[in-house]
Scaffold this motif. Structure first.
Motif, PDB file in Angstrom:
ATOM      1  N   TYR A 221       0.847  -1.201   0.000  1.00  9.81           N
ATOM      2  CA  TYR A 221       0.000   0.000   0.000  1.00  9.81           C
ATOM      3  C   TYR A 221       0.884   1.253   0.000  1.00  9.81           C
ATOM      4  CZ  TYR A 221      -4.223  -2.688   1.032  1.00  9.81           C
ATOM      5  OH  TYR A 221      -5.293  -3.548   0.959  1.00  9.81           O
ATOM      6  N   CYS A 222       0.255   2.398  -0.250  1.00  9.50           N
ATOM      7  CA  CYS A 222       0.988   3.673  -0.270  1.00  9.50           C
ATOM      8  C   CYS A 222       0.627   4.542   0.920  1.00  9.50           C
ATOM      9  CB  CYS A 222       0.623   4.485  -1.505  1.00  9.50           C
ATOM     10  SG  CYS A 222       1.000   3.712  -3.041  1.00  9.50           S
ATOM     11  N   ASP A 223       1.631   4.990   1.642  1.00  7.62           N
ATOM     12  CA  ASP A 223       1.501   6.031   2.665  1.00  7.62           C
ATOM     13  C   ASP A 223       1.997   7.304   1.980  1.00  7.62           C
ATOM     14  OD1 ASP A 223       2.681   7.906   4.462  1.00  7.62           O
ATOM     15  OD2 ASP A 223       3.084   6.383   5.974  1.00  7.62           O
ATOM     16  N   TRP A 224       1.077   8.233   1.756  1.00  7.44           N
ATOM     17  CA  TRP A 224       1.360   9.399   0.893  1.00  7.44           C
ATOM     18  C   TRP A 224       2.091  10.527   1.635  1.00  7.44           C
ATOM     19  CZ3 TRP A 224      -2.387  13.720  -0.923  1.00  7.44           C
ATOM     20  CH2 TRP A 224      -1.863  14.352  -2.047  1.00  7.44           C
ATOM     21  N   SER A 225       2.511  10.303   2.862  1.00 10.71           N
ATOM     22  CA  SER A 225       2.956  11.407   3.708  1.00 10.71           C
ATOM     23  C   SER A 225       4.228  12.105   3.244  1.00 10.71           C
ATOM     24  CB  SER A 225       3.185  10.892   5.135  1.00 10.71           C
ATOM     25  OG  SER A 225       4.263   9.989   5.154  1.00 10.71           O
ATOM     26  N   ALA A 226       4.420  13.277   3.819  1.00  8.99           N
ATOM     27  CA  ALA A 226       5.653  14.078   3.711  1.00  8.99           C
ATOM     28  C   ALA A 226       5.882  14.642   2.316  1.00  8.99           C
ATOM     29  CB  ALA A 226       6.855  13.265   4.178  1.00  8.99           C
ATOM     30  N   GLY A 227       6.974  15.389   2.194  1.00 11.61           N
ATOM     31  CA  GLY A 227       7.310  16.015   0.913  1.00 11.61           C
ATOM     32  C   GLY A 227       7.550  14.975  -0.161  1.00 11.61           C
ATOM     33  N   SER A 228       8.122  13.828   0.226  1.00 10.31           N
ATOM     34  CA  SER A 228       8.432  12.793  -0.771  1.00 10.31           C
ATOM     35  C   SER A 228       7.163  12.293  -1.451  1.00 10.31           C
ATOM     36  CB  SER A 228       9.153  11.623  -0.103  1.00 10.31           C
ATOM     37  OG  SER A 228       8.414  11.129   0.999  1.00 10.31           O
ATOM     38  N   GLY A 229       6.110  12.043  -0.669  1.00  7.79           N
ATOM     39  CA  GLY A 229       4.855  11.571  -1.236  1.00  7.79           C
ATOM     40  C   GLY A 229       4.168  12.658  -2.033  1.00  7.79           C
ATOM     41  N   CYS A 230       4.099  13.836  -1.457  1.00 12.68           N
ATOM     42  CA  CYS A 230       3.388  14.930  -2.114  1.00 12.68           C
ATOM     43  C   CYS A 230       4.059  15.316  -3.434  1.00 12.68           C
ATOM     44  CB  CYS A 230       3.304  16.129  -1.173  1.00 12.68           C
ATOM     45  SG  CYS A 230       1.902  17.187  -1.543  1.00 12.68           S
ATOM     46  N   ARG A 255       0.451  12.495   6.583  1.00 11.25           N
ATOM     47  CA  ARG A 255       1.192  13.771   6.585  1.00 11.25           C
ATOM     48  C   ARG A 255       2.640  13.667   7.081  1.00 11.25           C
ATOM     49  NH1 ARG A 255      -1.923  18.563   9.282  1.00 11.25           N
ATOM     50  NH2 ARG A 255      -2.165  17.123  11.034  1.00 11.25           N
ATOM     51  N   ASP A 256       2.871  13.015   8.216  1.00 12.36           N
ATOM     52  CA  ASP A 256       4.202  12.990   8.835  1.00 12.36           C
ATOM     53  C   ASP A 256       4.656  14.405   9.202  1.00 12.36           C
ATOM     54  OD1 ASP A 256       6.492  11.845   9.845  1.00 12.36           O
ATOM     55  OD2 ASP A 256       7.434  11.468   7.911  1.00 12.36           O
ATOM     56  N   TYR A 257       3.704  15.296   9.327  1.00 10.17           N
ATOM     57  CA  TYR A 257       3.975  16.697   9.609  1.00 10.17           C
ATOM     58  C   TYR A 257       2.637  17.366   9.914  1.00 10.17           C
ATOM     59  CZ  TYR A 257       6.697  20.999   9.354  1.00 10.17           C
ATOM     60  OH  TYR A 257       7.325  22.169   9.665  1.00 10.17           O
ATOM     61  N   PHE A 258       2.601  18.690   9.947  1.00 12.33           N
ATOM     62  CA  PHE A 258       1.366  19.361  10.360  1.00 12.33           C
ATOM     63  C   PHE A 258       0.869  20.359   9.319  1.00 12.33           C
ATOM     64  CE2 PHE A 258       3.717  17.814  13.957  1.00 12.33           C
ATOM     65  CZ  PHE A 258       2.730  17.103  14.642  1.00 12.33           C
ATOM     66  N   ASP A 259       1.226  20.110   8.076  1.00 12.75           N
ATOM     67  CA  ASP A 259       0.886  21.074   7.023  1.00 12.75           C
ATOM     68  C   ASP A 259      -0.344  20.635   6.220  1.00 12.75           C
ATOM     69  OD1 ASP A 259       1.922  18.923   5.747  1.00 12.75           O
ATOM     70  OD2 ASP A 259       3.437  20.013   4.610  1.00 12.75           O
TER      71      ASP A 259
END
Ligand code: ZN
Length: 292
Positions: A221-230, A255-259
């Motif tokens: 599966y894909c975890d879309w988090s962080a800049g790498s995913g986005c 997200r792995d972050y709060f943005d």
């Protein structure tokens, strides 16, 4: 619509619980998978020091102790799903995972982020135990880039071939891929050799290893988090829409972050409601229920 963030951490980047809940509310996030991060003190760059609780707490188990996840869960039980991934080099790693599951109700195994290959036998043992416990595993995959002999490089878990080996070795375990060494392979180019992040915009070429693995292995599966995913999707929005459409049952918002960058980008894609429901919450819920 209900939104679940499948990747975040307690006390992360200057957030205590109050700030955390306020941020979740502001972003319409009803639940967060709260992941630990255990690794050796020598594994990680000390540039993380101000962003993780470990250095302040004097933790001996790594940057984000599971005890901090438990603390959040106890104070706001409806808002969090507990995740825990012991350092697989601890001789009692499988028992610790079992204990986290049995005693504290941990439902996912993450974040796996240790300076060792994911197909090391210690890791395989842990992944198989997670599979038995029906805990999906969140992987931070990040390979070395550039001149490998130049000095200390940040890397975690190995490369894209390491990922394929564990997908084969642990067919009963569900894996969520995340981080630069996962997302850079959305495209069939050579960028992964020199860079962690693609330029935005840049065309996604056919033949990427990531779509190939997603088609081939039902346990990925894909975890879309962080800049790498986005960035992987932002680089080529036309491809992004096709990608989400094809893998709508394997793609989780995180997200792995709060943005707000992921939500902001999704709005520009004009996706059907049915797909939005899957990527924002239904897939995450299914990973914790139907998968059992
Ligand atoms: Zn990560």
């Amino acid at each position: 619509m209900k939104i679940i963030d499948v990747h975040n951490h307690p006390d992360w980047h200057g957030h205590n619980l109050d700030k955390y809940l306020a941020n979740m509310d502001a972003n319409n996030i009803s639940q967060t998978w709260l992941l630990s991060w255990e690794c050796a003190y020598t594994d990680y760059s000390k540039s993380y020091a101000s962003k993780v609780p470990a250095e302040i707490l004097g933790s001996t188990t790594g940057p984000i102790p599971f005890s901090r996840c438990i603390s959040y869960k106890e104070r706001a039980p409806e808002r969090f799903i507990l995740g825990y991934a012991p350092d697989p080099r601890r001789p009692d790693a499988c028992e610790l995972l079992q204990g986290a599951h049995d005693i504290y109700g941990a439902q996912t195994c993450g974040e796996c982020k240790v300076r060792m290959m994911f197909d090391d036998r210690e890791y395989l043992r842990l992944f198989r135990r997670a599979g038995k416990l029906k805990m999906p595993v969140t992987l931070h995959l990040q390979d070395e880039v550039g001149d490998r002999d130049a000095g200390w490089h940040e890397w975690w878990g190995g490369d894209i071939d390491t990922l394929e080996r564990i997908l084969q070795a642990c067919p009963e375990t569900i894996f969520l891929g995340h981080a630069p060494g996962f997302w850079i392979h959305i495209s069939g180019d050579d960028l992964y050799k020199t860079s962690n992040y693609p330029p935005v915009p840049s065309k996604v070429l056919p033949g990427g290893r990531l779509p190939e693995l997603l088609r081939k292995y039902p346990n990925l599966y894909c975890d879309w988090s962080a800049g790498s995913g986005c960035r992987a999707l932002k680089r080529d929005p036309v491809f992004a829409k096709e990608f989400i459409d094809e893998f709508q049952d394997k793609f989780c918002y995180a997200r792995d972050y709060f943005d707000t960058q992921h939500q902001d980008f999704i709005k520009t894609l004009d996706l059907p409601q049915e797909i939005l429901e899957k990527i924002y919450h239904k897939n995450a819920e299914r990973l914790l229920t139907e998968y059992k």
